[in-house]
Design a protein around this motif. Structure first.
Motif, PDB file in Angstrom:
ATOM      1  N   LEU A 288      76.198 -77.643  38.231  1.00  0.00           N
ATOM      2  CA  LEU A 288      77.554 -77.834  37.716  1.00  0.00           C
ATOM      3  C   LEU A 288      77.562 -77.726  36.197  1.00  0.00           C
ATOM      4  O   LEU A 288      78.484 -77.130  35.608  1.00  0.00           O
ATOM      5  CB  LEU A 288      78.101 -79.190  38.157  1.00  0.00           C
ATOM      6  CG  LEU A 288      79.494 -79.548  37.617  1.00  0.00           C
ATOM      7  CD1 LEU A 288      80.541 -78.587  38.152  1.00  0.00           C
ATOM      8  CD2 LEU A 288      79.867 -80.984  37.965  1.00  0.00           C
ATOM      9  N   LEU A 289      76.557 -78.278  35.546  1.00  0.00           N
ATOM     10  CA  LEU A 289      76.484 -78.181  34.093  1.00  0.00           C
ATOM     11  C   LEU A 289      76.334 -76.727  33.657  1.00  0.00           C
ATOM     12  O   LEU A 289      76.966 -76.289  32.680  1.00  0.00           O
ATOM     13  CB  LEU A 289      75.309 -79.013  33.571  1.00  0.00           C
ATOM     14  CG  LEU A 289      75.319 -80.500  33.941  1.00  0.00           C
ATOM     15  CD1 LEU A 289      74.121 -81.202  33.299  1.00  0.00           C
ATOM     16  CD2 LEU A 289      76.624 -81.165  33.530  1.00  0.00           C
ATOM     17  N   LEU A 322      74.170 -71.388  41.736  1.00  0.00           N
ATOM     18  CA  LEU A 322      73.552 -71.833  42.981  1.00  0.00           C
ATOM     19  C   LEU A 322      72.322 -70.998  43.314  1.00  0.00           C
ATOM     20  O   LEU A 322      71.371 -71.500  43.927  1.00  0.00           O
ATOM     21  CB  LEU A 322      74.565 -71.796  44.123  1.00  0.00           C
ATOM     22  CG  LEU A 322      75.664 -72.863  44.008  1.00  0.00           C
ATOM     23  CD1 LEU A 322      76.759 -72.620  45.031  1.00  0.00           C
ATOM     24  CD2 LEU A 322      75.092 -74.268  44.165  1.00  0.00           C
ATOM     25  N   ALA A 323      72.304 -69.739  42.905  1.00  0.00           N
ATOM     26  CA  ALA A 323      71.069 -68.952  43.042  1.00  0.00           C
ATOM     27  C   ALA A 323      69.955 -69.563  42.184  1.00  0.00           C
ATOM     28  O   ALA A 323      68.798 -69.656  42.619  1.00  0.00           O
ATOM     29  CB  ALA A 323      71.321 -67.500  42.651  1.00  0.00           C
ATOM     30  N   ASP A 485      79.446 -80.021  44.274  1.00  0.00           N
ATOM     31  CA  ASP A 485      79.742 -79.571  42.913  1.00  0.00           C
ATOM     32  C   ASP A 485      80.735 -78.417  42.901  1.00  0.00           C
ATOM     33  O   ASP A 485      81.479 -78.236  41.925  1.00  0.00           O
ATOM     34  CB  ASP A 485      78.456 -79.179  42.191  1.00  0.00           C
ATOM     35  CG  ASP A 485      77.705 -80.381  41.652  1.00  0.00           C
ATOM     36  OD1 ASP A 485      78.364 -81.344  41.217  1.00  0.00           O
ATOM     37  OD2 ASP A 485      76.465 -80.373  41.663  1.00  0.00           O
ATOM     38  N   GLN A 486      80.760 -77.637  43.979  1.00  0.00           N
ATOM     39  CA  GLN A 486      81.720 -76.543  44.043  1.00  0.00           C
ATOM     40  C   GLN A 486      83.161 -77.053  44.055  1.00  0.00           C
ATOM     41  O   GLN A 486      84.058 -76.410  43.492  1.00  0.00           O
ATOM     42  CB  GLN A 486      81.470 -75.705  45.289  1.00  0.00           C
ATOM     43  CG  GLN A 486      80.123 -75.013  45.324  1.00  0.00           C
ATOM     44  CD  GLN A 486      80.114 -73.883  46.319  1.00  0.00           C
ATOM     45  OE1 GLN A 486      80.876 -72.924  46.193  1.00  0.00           O
ATOM     46  NE2 GLN A 486      79.275 -74.001  47.334  1.00  0.00           N
ATOM     47  N   TRP A 487      83.409 -78.183  44.697  1.00  0.00           N
ATOM     48  CA  TRP A 487      84.758 -78.744  44.714  1.00  0.00           C
ATOM     49  C   TRP A 487      85.047 -79.571  43.474  1.00  0.00           C
ATOM     50  O   TRP A 487      86.203 -79.715  43.067  1.00  0.00           O
ATOM     51  CB  TRP A 487      84.953 -79.578  45.969  1.00  0.00           C
ATOM     52  CG  TRP A 487      84.956 -78.771  47.230  1.00  0.00           C
ATOM     53  CD1 TRP A 487      85.372 -77.481  47.377  1.00  0.00           C
ATOM     54  CD2 TRP A 487      84.523 -79.192  48.526  1.00  0.00           C
ATOM     55  NE1 TRP A 487      85.222 -77.065  48.678  1.00  0.00           N
ATOM     56  CE2 TRP A 487      84.689 -78.105  49.410  1.00  0.00           C
ATOM     57  CE3 TRP A 487      83.992 -80.384  49.025  1.00  0.00           C
ATOM     58  CZ2 TRP A 487      84.375 -78.177  50.765  1.00  0.00           C
ATOM     59  CZ3 TRP A 487      83.672 -80.456  50.375  1.00  0.00           C
ATOM     60  CH2 TRP A 487      83.866 -79.368  51.231  1.00  0.00           C
ATOM     61  N   GLN A 488      84.002 -80.126  42.852  1.00  0.00           N
ATOM     62  CA  GLN A 488      84.226 -80.860  41.606  1.00  0.00           C
ATOM     63  C   GLN A 488      84.558 -79.926  40.450  1.00  0.00           C
ATOM     64  O   GLN A 488      85.307 -80.293  39.537  1.00  0.00           O
ATOM     65  CB  GLN A 488      82.993 -81.704  41.274  1.00  0.00           C
ATOM     66  CG  GLN A 488      82.781 -82.868  42.231  1.00  0.00           C
ATOM     67  CD  GLN A 488      81.571 -83.703  41.884  1.00  0.00           C
ATOM     68  OE1 GLN A 488      81.573 -84.423  40.899  1.00  0.00           O
ATOM     69  NE2 GLN A 488      80.530 -83.603  42.710  1.00  0.00           N
ATOM     70  N   LEU A 489      84.016 -78.706  40.478  1.00  0.00           N
ATOM     71  CA  LEU A 489      84.266 -77.777  39.377  1.00  0.00           C
ATOM     72  C   LEU A 489      85.751 -77.445  39.226  1.00  0.00           C
ATOM     73  O   LEU A 489      86.298 -77.581  38.115  1.00  0.00           O
ATOM     74  CB  LEU A 489      83.430 -76.508  39.550  1.00  0.00           C
ATOM     75  CG  LEU A 489      83.630 -75.429  38.475  1.00  0.00           C
ATOM     76  CD1 LEU A 489      83.266 -75.958  37.089  1.00  0.00           C
ATOM     77  CD2 LEU A 489      82.810 -74.182  38.807  1.00  0.00           C
ATOM     78  N   PRO A 490      86.479 -77.009  40.275  1.00  0.00           N
ATOM     79  CA  PRO A 490      87.913 -76.761  40.083  1.00  0.00           C
ATOM     80  C   PRO A 490      88.679 -78.002  39.628  1.00  0.00           C
ATOM     81  O   PRO A 490      89.613 -77.897  38.822  1.00  0.00           O
ATOM     82  CB  PRO A 490      88.372 -76.290  41.466  1.00  0.00           C
ATOM     83  CG  PRO A 490      87.150 -75.730  42.100  1.00  0.00           C
ATOM     84  CD  PRO A 490      86.036 -76.593  41.611  1.00  0.00           C
ATOM     85  N   MET A 491      88.292 -79.173  40.148  1.00  0.00           N
ATOM     86  CA  MET A 491      88.973 -80.398  39.711  1.00  0.00           C
ATOM     87  C   MET A 491      88.781 -80.602  38.209  1.00  0.00           C
ATOM     88  O   MET A 491      89.746 -80.886  37.482  1.00  0.00           O
ATOM     89  CB  MET A 491      88.421 -81.597  40.478  1.00  0.00           C
ATOM     90  CG  MET A 491      89.028 -82.919  40.041  1.00  0.00           C
ATOM     91  SD  MET A 491      88.368 -84.322  40.989  1.00  0.00           S
ATOM     92  CE  MET A 491      89.154 -85.695  40.110  1.00  0.00           C
TER      93      MET A 491
END
Length: 590
Positions: A288-289, A322-323, A485-491
């Motif tokens: 995420l960072l 993610l890769a 983290d994929q859902w936290q990023l748009p938030m």
């Protein structure tokens, strides 16, 4: 082009006040945490009370035999701290042993996949060092729900139904607990777990012995370790795993007795004037960072998940980080090269106008990426925050979450998981099973996340703390395995760039990619997969498809169960927000 404005309607108000707030994935956990705040406890007392309730009321998403990751900042403390509740692999968990058992992957269900249980010890450690109350004060609510019962969630009932035949044929102790009278319980049925109630009562009793509060809590921790010896003995008998074969667990009493939860410094990155704090590369938080650092200098419209171009940019960024997660992350890995300016710029330059169908890890500081096998699975849509459970017990997606902030300025987010009721056979007399976190390890010694005795599996649990000028202003998280983290990023983008409130950002439609190597058995990937909520609109979703993304529409309200609490220092208020998805998450406070 302006950033998409938030919707005028939210599913619930963003709560504001000055005393304290809790938000979680289940209303009973939120209520238990808030009750502790009302009795004068602080945020750490409250989050522990709510965390033990989550063991009872969301047993398909977490359990006392599992693990957790937390992140917090105590009032006046200079830095955020990670609560490390991820147990390592037992001494007997070697690649050679698993290969000798005829396995090429760690199974997704069964005791052989159990790391050393860490959740309960971590909760009690947090209580000892940062709380103010006694063991009995914070475990009373969980003990009461286990003893007296609570309404079964629809998702929990569905999970039990899915694995009922496994329980009947291979895991009779699980059938004894979860199939009363031999039948699958219905949503809303009052379910009880008297065996686990007795475990909690044992801990409460042990927590009365000692001259100081710290000694009494340590006595409860010691009682917990002794309790786990029964689990060790029970799982030493071969039993059915998700592989379709029978194996004995390798966990020993020595493994259990030698483990203690702990604390670590957080890893941080700056974004648009804020500092975002995560756990290290034994989790997925640094991804995420990386994503935030890649996106930071781009125009605001490219950071808007509600537009075709913004959604595409977010997805392609997630695929890159993610890769890197799958190629480089693991216990003990140095994250500094992954967050270095030159490397971030190199990754940013790979963003293109169309969907990449390649798996593209980088080489930070010249380090060659490890390349796990790329197994494609047709028709995969990934999790929605509730578990995707096979009849064998293997589970994709998982977890619950809780956040608390108090009037003194303490703030904490914790994501507990593992030890799902479908993870492994219920231990008779204890009322819970052990987790399967070792499935995130590879049976390849060259992997940075290889199965190694004493090493932590690279967990998906990844709560977040956001700071401004050194002080925490928000704690958040969500269930969802690889999607957390994929859902936290748009938030975060909607809040820190678009100016949304937390409730507006939680309610806004979201999406995620499946173009990463699944952390859960059988470790598959989808080269250009995107799962999106229909509320993003035909224009966005059709546009993504035209760019080469394989789009799966997941319905209007299906992805994620984010919650958050925060501190608005400018206005002098505390706040909380919760998620309507799943129809169980709530915030409370005053």
């Amino acid at each position: 082009m302006s950033y998409t404005a938030p919707a005028a309607f939210t599913t619930r108000p963003q709560l504001e006040g000055s005393h304290g707030f809790a938000a979680s994935t289940h209303w009973l956990a939120t209520g238990a945490a808030q009750a502790v705040l009302e009795r004068g406890g602080n945020a750490f007392d409250a989050v522990v009370a709510g965390g033990f309730v989550l063991h009872v009321v969301e047993p398909h998403l977490n359990g006392p035999g599992g693990d957790l990751v937390g992140i917090f900042q105590a009032a006046g403390a200079p830095d955020p701290i990670v609560l490390m509740g991820q147990g390592p692999a037992p001494a007997g968990a070697t690649i050679e042993h698993f290969r000798a058992e005829g396995l090429d992957l760690v199974p997704g269900a069964g005791g052989l996949a159990a790391a050393i249980p860490a959740a309960v010890d971590a909760w009690l450690l947090l209580l000892r060092d940062h709380g103010t109350l006694e063991v009995g004060d914070v475990l009373a609510a969980a003990s009461g729900y286990a003893r007296e019962g609570h309404p079964l969630l629809p998702a929990a009932a569905a999970t039990i139904g899915r694995v009922a035949d496994l329980f009947r044929r291979h895991w009779p102790t699980s059938a004894d607990l979860w199939l009363p009278g031999g039948e699958v319980p219905r949503a809303g049925d009052i379910v009880r777990n008297p065996a686990y109630a007795e475990v909690l009562e044992t801990l409460i009793a042990a927590g009365t012995a000692g001259q100081t509060r710290e000694e009494r809590i340590d006595a409860a921790r010691a009682a917990w370790r002794r309790t786990l010896h029964d689990a060790v003995d029970f799982l030493a008998v071969p039993h059915r795993h998700s592989s379709g074969t029978d194996h004995a667990a390798v966990l020993t009493a020595g493994d259990v007795d030698g483990f203690s939860a702990g604390y670590e410094d957080a890893v941080t990155a700056t974004f648009r004037g804020f500092t975002v704090a995560k756990s290290d590369a034994w989790g997925q938080g640094p991804a995420l960072l990386q994503a935030l650092r890649i996106l930071e200098p781009l125009p605001d419209e490219l950071l808007d998940p509600s537009t075709e171009e913004g959604a595409h940019t977010v997805v392609e960024t997630l695929k890159l980080v993610l890769a890197d997660r799958d190629a480089h992350f693991g216990d003990g890995v140095d994250t500094a090269p992954l967050l270095a300016d030159a490397y971030i710029a190199e990754r940013r330059a790979l963003l293109g106008a169309t969907a990449s169908r390649e798996w593209r890890p980088g080489s930070p500081a010249g380090a060659a990426p490890h390349r796990p096998p790329l197994r494609e699975e047709q028709g995969r849509t990934a999790g929605t925050g509730e578990p995707t459970v096979a009849v064998s017990g293997r589970t994709r997606g998982d977890t619950c979450h809780i956040d608390v902030v108090d009037r003194w300025g303490n703030i904490v987010a914790v994501t507990p998981s593992g030890g799902w009721l479908q993870s492994s056979p219920t231990v008779p007399g204890l009322g819970f099973c052990l987790g399967t976190r070792l499935q995130m390890c590879w049976l390849d010694p060259a992997s940075p996340s290889a199965l190694r005795p004493g090493a932590r599996p690279r967990t998906t649990l990844t709560p977040t703390l956001v700071l401004r000028d050194g002080a925490a202003v928000m704690a958040l998280g969500t269930p969802g395995g690889d999607q957390q983290d994929q859902w936290q990023l748009p938030m975060l983008l909607r809040m820190l760039v678009g100016g949304y409130t937390a409730q507006q950002a939680i309610d806004a439609p979201t999406l995620h990619t499946t173009a990463m190597i699944d952390s859960f058995w059988p470790r598959t990937w989808n080269p250009a997969g995107v799962v999106a909520e229909d509320r993003l609109g035909d224009g966005v979703l059709d546009g993504l498809a035209a760019r080469g993304h394989d789009v799966v529409r997941a319905g209007d309200w299906s992805l994620g169960r984010l919650s958050a609490v925060g501190i608005d220092e400018v206005r002098g208020v505390l706040w909380a927000a919760a998620n309507a998805r799943g129809m169980s998450g709530y915030a409370a406070g005053r």
